[in-house]
Motif scaffolding. Structure first.
Motif, mmCIF file in Angstrom:
data_model
loop_
_atom_site.group_PDB
_atom_site.id
_atom_site.type_symbol
_atom_site.label_atom_id
_atom_site.label_comp_id
_atom_site.label_asym_id
_atom_site.label_seq_id
_atom_site.Cartn_x
_atom_site.Cartn_y
_atom_site.Cartn_z
ATOM 1 N N ARG A 19 0.811 -1.225 0.000
ATOM 2 C CA ARG A 19 0.000 0.000 0.000
ATOM 3 C C ARG A 19 0.840 1.268 0.000
ATOM 4 N NH1 ARG A 19 -3.208 -2.123 5.124
ATOM 5 N NH2 ARG A 19 -1.051 -2.724 5.499
ATOM 6 N N SER A 20 1.761 1.382 0.925
ATOM 7 C CA SER A 20 2.554 2.606 1.015
ATOM 8 C C SER A 20 3.489 2.753 -0.186
ATOM 9 C CB SER A 20 3.336 2.647 2.331
ATOM 10 O OG SER A 20 4.096 1.466 2.506
ATOM 11 N N ILE A 21 4.001 1.644 -0.690
ATOM 12 C CA ILE A 21 4.857 1.675 -1.882
ATOM 13 C C ILE A 21 4.043 2.149 -3.091
ATOM 14 C CG2 ILE A 21 6.081 0.210 -3.559
ATOM 15 C CD1 ILE A 21 7.779 0.454 -1.089
ATOM 16 N N MET A 22 2.840 1.579 -3.267
ATOM 17 C CA MET A 22 2.007 1.983 -4.402
ATOM 18 C C MET A 22 1.647 3.463 -4.302
ATOM 19 S SD MET A 22 -0.364 -1.386 -5.261
ATOM 20 C CE MET A 22 -1.214 -1.470 -3.698
ATOM 21 N N ALA A 23 1.295 3.930 -3.101
ATOM 22 C CA ALA A 23 0.947 5.342 -2.915
ATOM 23 C C ALA A 23 2.141 6.241 -3.240
ATOM 24 C CB ALA A 23 0.462 5.581 -1.487
ATOM 25 N N GLU A 24 3.317 5.865 -2.782
ATOM 26 C CA GLU A 24 4.525 6.643 -3.059
ATOM 27 C C GLU A 24 4.747 6.783 -4.567
ATOM 28 O OE1 GLU A 24 9.364 6.343 -2.323
ATOM 29 O OE2 GLU A 24 8.107 4.611 -1.872
ATOM 30 N N CYS A 25 4.681 5.679 -5.283
ATOM 31 C CA CYS A 25 4.916 5.694 -6.739
ATOM 32 C C CYS A 25 3.815 6.438 -7.486
ATOM 33 C CB CYS A 25 5.031 4.263 -7.260
ATOM 34 S SG CYS A 25 6.512 3.400 -6.683
ATOM 35 N N LEU A 26 2.572 6.224 -7.080
ATOM 36 C CA LEU A 26 1.458 6.893 -7.753
ATOM 37 C C LEU A 26 1.513 8.409 -7.566
ATOM 38 C CD1 LEU A 26 -1.357 4.354 -6.866
ATOM 39 C CD2 LEU A 26 -0.588 4.927 -9.188
ATOM 40 N N LEU A 27 1.771 8.871 -6.345
ATOM 41 C CA LEU A 27 1.813 10.320 -6.119
ATOM 42 C C LEU A 27 3.003 10.943 -6.830
ATOM 43 C CD1 LEU A 27 0.609 12.847 -4.901
ATOM 44 C CD2 LEU A 27 1.880 12.370 -2.793
ATOM 45 N N ARG A 28 4.088 10.226 -6.923
ATOM 46 C CA ARG A 28 5.250 10.765 -7.636
ATOM 47 C C ARG A 28 4.850 11.138 -9.074
ATOM 48 N NH1 ARG A 28 9.211 6.823 -6.805
ATOM 49 N NH2 ARG A 28 9.448 7.758 -4.753
ATOM 50 N N ARG A 29 4.028 10.289 -9.703
ATOM 51 C CA ARG A 29 3.597 10.593 -11.071
ATOM 52 C C ARG A 29 2.445 11.604 -11.085
ATOM 53 N NH1 ARG A 29 1.035 6.243 -14.917
ATOM 54 N NH2 ARG A 29 -0.719 6.604 -13.550
ATOM 55 N N LEU A 30 1.434 11.376 -10.274
ATOM 56 C CA LEU A 30 0.247 12.231 -10.295
ATOM 57 C C LEU A 30 0.543 13.659 -9.852
ATOM 58 C CD1 LEU A 30 -2.303 9.704 -8.746
ATOM 59 C CD2 LEU A 30 -2.186 10.440 -11.143
ATOM 60 N N GLY A 31 1.531 13.817 -8.984
ATOM 61 C CA GLY A 31 1.823 15.131 -8.423
ATOM 62 C C GLY A 31 2.615 16.052 -9.321
ATOM 63 N N HIS A 32 3.153 15.542 -10.417
ATOM 64 C CA HIS A 32 3.877 16.369 -11.389
ATOM 65 C C HIS A 32 4.903 17.286 -10.734
ATOM 66 C CE1 HIS A 32 1.247 14.935 -14.542
ATOM 67 N NE2 HIS A 32 0.208 15.254 -13.789
ATOM 68 N N GLY A 33 5.683 16.736 -9.807
ATOM 69 C CA GLY A 33 6.746 17.513 -9.179
ATOM 70 C C GLY A 33 6.317 18.361 -7.996
ATOM 71 N N ARG A 34 5.042 18.408 -7.699
ATOM 72 C CA ARG A 34 4.569 19.207 -6.559
ATOM 73 C C ARG A 34 4.814 18.505 -5.228
ATOM 74 N NH1 ARG A 34 -1.345 19.945 -7.190
ATOM 75 N NH2 ARG A 34 -1.123 21.328 -5.424
ATOM 76 N N PHE A 35 5.088 17.199 -5.294
ATOM 77 C CA PHE A 35 5.285 16.402 -4.087
ATOM 78 C C PHE A 35 6.594 15.628 -4.194
ATOM 79 C CE2 PHE A 35 0.777 16.935 -4.817
ATOM 80 C CZ PHE A 35 0.288 17.273 -3.566
ATOM 81 N N ILE A 36 7.288 15.528 -3.088
ATOM 82 C CA ILE A 36 8.443 14.645 -2.964
ATOM 83 C C ILE A 36 7.967 13.504 -2.081
ATOM 84 C CG2 ILE A 36 10.825 14.413 -2.181
ATOM 85 C CD1 ILE A 36 11.055 17.474 -2.557
ATOM 86 N N THR A 37 7.981 12.282 -2.614
ATOM 87 C CA THR A 37 7.311 11.171 -1.949
ATOM 88 C C THR A 37 8.270 10.143 -1.380
ATOM 89 O OG1 THR A 37 7.083 9.907 -4.007
ATOM 90 C CG2 THR A 37 5.320 11.452 -3.472
ATOM 91 N N PHE A 38 7.839 9.576 -0.251
ATOM 92 C CA PHE A 38 8.594 8.543 0.449
ATOM 93 C C PHE A 38 7.591 7.542 1.020
ATOM 94 C CE2 PHE A 38 10.723 12.589 0.764
ATOM 95 C CZ PHE A 38 12.037 12.308 0.429
ATOM 96 N N SER A 39 8.078 6.361 1.353
ATOM 97 C CA SER A 39 7.237 5.392 2.061
ATOM 98 C C SER A 39 8.109 4.627 3.033
ATOM 99 C CB SER A 39 6.561 4.425 1.083
ATOM 100 O OG SER A 39 7.511 3.576 0.480
ATOM 101 N N ALA A 40 7.463 4.128 4.076
ATOM 102 C CA ALA A 40 8.197 3.364 5.087
ATOM 103 C C ALA A 40 7.222 2.476 5.851
ATOM 104 C CB ALA A 40 8.911 4.312 6.056
ATOM 105 N N GLY A 41 7.782 1.553 6.601
ATOM 106 C CA GLY A 41 6.980 0.659 7.415
ATOM 107 C C GLY A 41 7.399 0.695 8.866
ATOM 108 N N VAL A 42 6.438 0.472 9.738
ATOM 109 C CA VAL A 42 6.722 0.374 11.165
ATOM 110 C C VAL A 42 7.530 -0.902 11.423
ATOM 111 C CG1 VAL A 42 5.687 0.168 13.453
ATOM 112 C CG2 VAL A 42 4.652 1.693 11.759
ATOM 113 N N GLN A 43 7.115 -1.987 10.775
ATOM 114 C CA GLN A 43 7.827 -3.270 10.830
ATOM 115 C C GLN A 43 7.967 -3.766 9.390
ATOM 116 O OE1 GLN A 43 5.111 -5.487 13.286
ATOM 117 N NE2 GLN A 43 6.054 -4.757 15.172
ATOM 118 N N PRO A 44 8.930 -3.213 8.636
ATOM 119 C CA PRO A 44 9.020 -3.520 7.214
ATOM 120 C C PRO A 44 9.259 -5.000 6.940
ATOM 121 C CG PRO A 44 10.978 -2.369 7.955
ATOM 122 C CD PRO A 44 10.006 -2.349 9.101
#
Length: 150
Positions: A19-44
């Motif tokens: 989920r967090s990986i998909m959100a990170e990748c999707l926002l990177r494209r959808l945001g057109h440079g307006r967002f710098i995206t990262f993802s992480a896990g509490v217990q990866p």
């Protein structure tokens, strides 16, 4: 924050495998440079689920190159403008992120935990990615100055 500055967003889940990986990748494209995206896990989990990568590549035509499962500890001391938890367990674990960024919570079912046929599993990964994409479209529609005042 100036209107020209990119918003730093962290997507936080328990395992950082889908989920967090998909959100990170999707926002990177959808945001057109307006967002710098990262993802992480509490217990990866230590690896990105192959179906998450497949859905991003085949259904969203995204190259998730460089996507990896990582701990929130990697970002200790980093500044984020917005932290979005994508599961209840992550929200319960991290009610307050250091630096007091804006917080949002989008509970999504964990497709990694789903047991079923390969086709059913892929369908759930796709459903979760589509739901995240809709939410991210709405996030992107907000003017940055309003987003930062939320």
């Amino acid at each position: 924050m100036s209107p020209q500055a990119a918003v730093r967003v962290l997507f936080l889940s328990m395992g950082n495998a889908a989920r967090s990986i998909m959100a990170e990748c999707l926002l990177r494209r959808l945001g057109h440079g307006r967002f710098i995206t990262f993802s992480a896990g509490v217990q990866p989990r230590g690896e990105v689920h192959p179906l998450a990568l497949k859905v991003l590549r085949e259904r969203f035509r995204l190259d998730p190159g460089g996507a990896r499962s990582k701990s929130w500890e990697e970002f200790r001391g980093e500044h984020f403008d917005l932290v979005i938890t994508v599961c209840d367990k992550a929200r319960e674990t991290w009610a307050v992120w250091p630096g007091r960024p804006r917080m949002a919570h989008w509970d999504e079912p964990d497709p990694v935990a789903f047991e079923g046929s390969e086709a059913a599993r892929e369908l759930l990964f796709l459903q979760v990615a589509r739901e995240l994409s809709v939410r991210l479209d709405l996030l992107c529609a907000l003017p940055l100055e309003k987003l930062m005042r939320l």
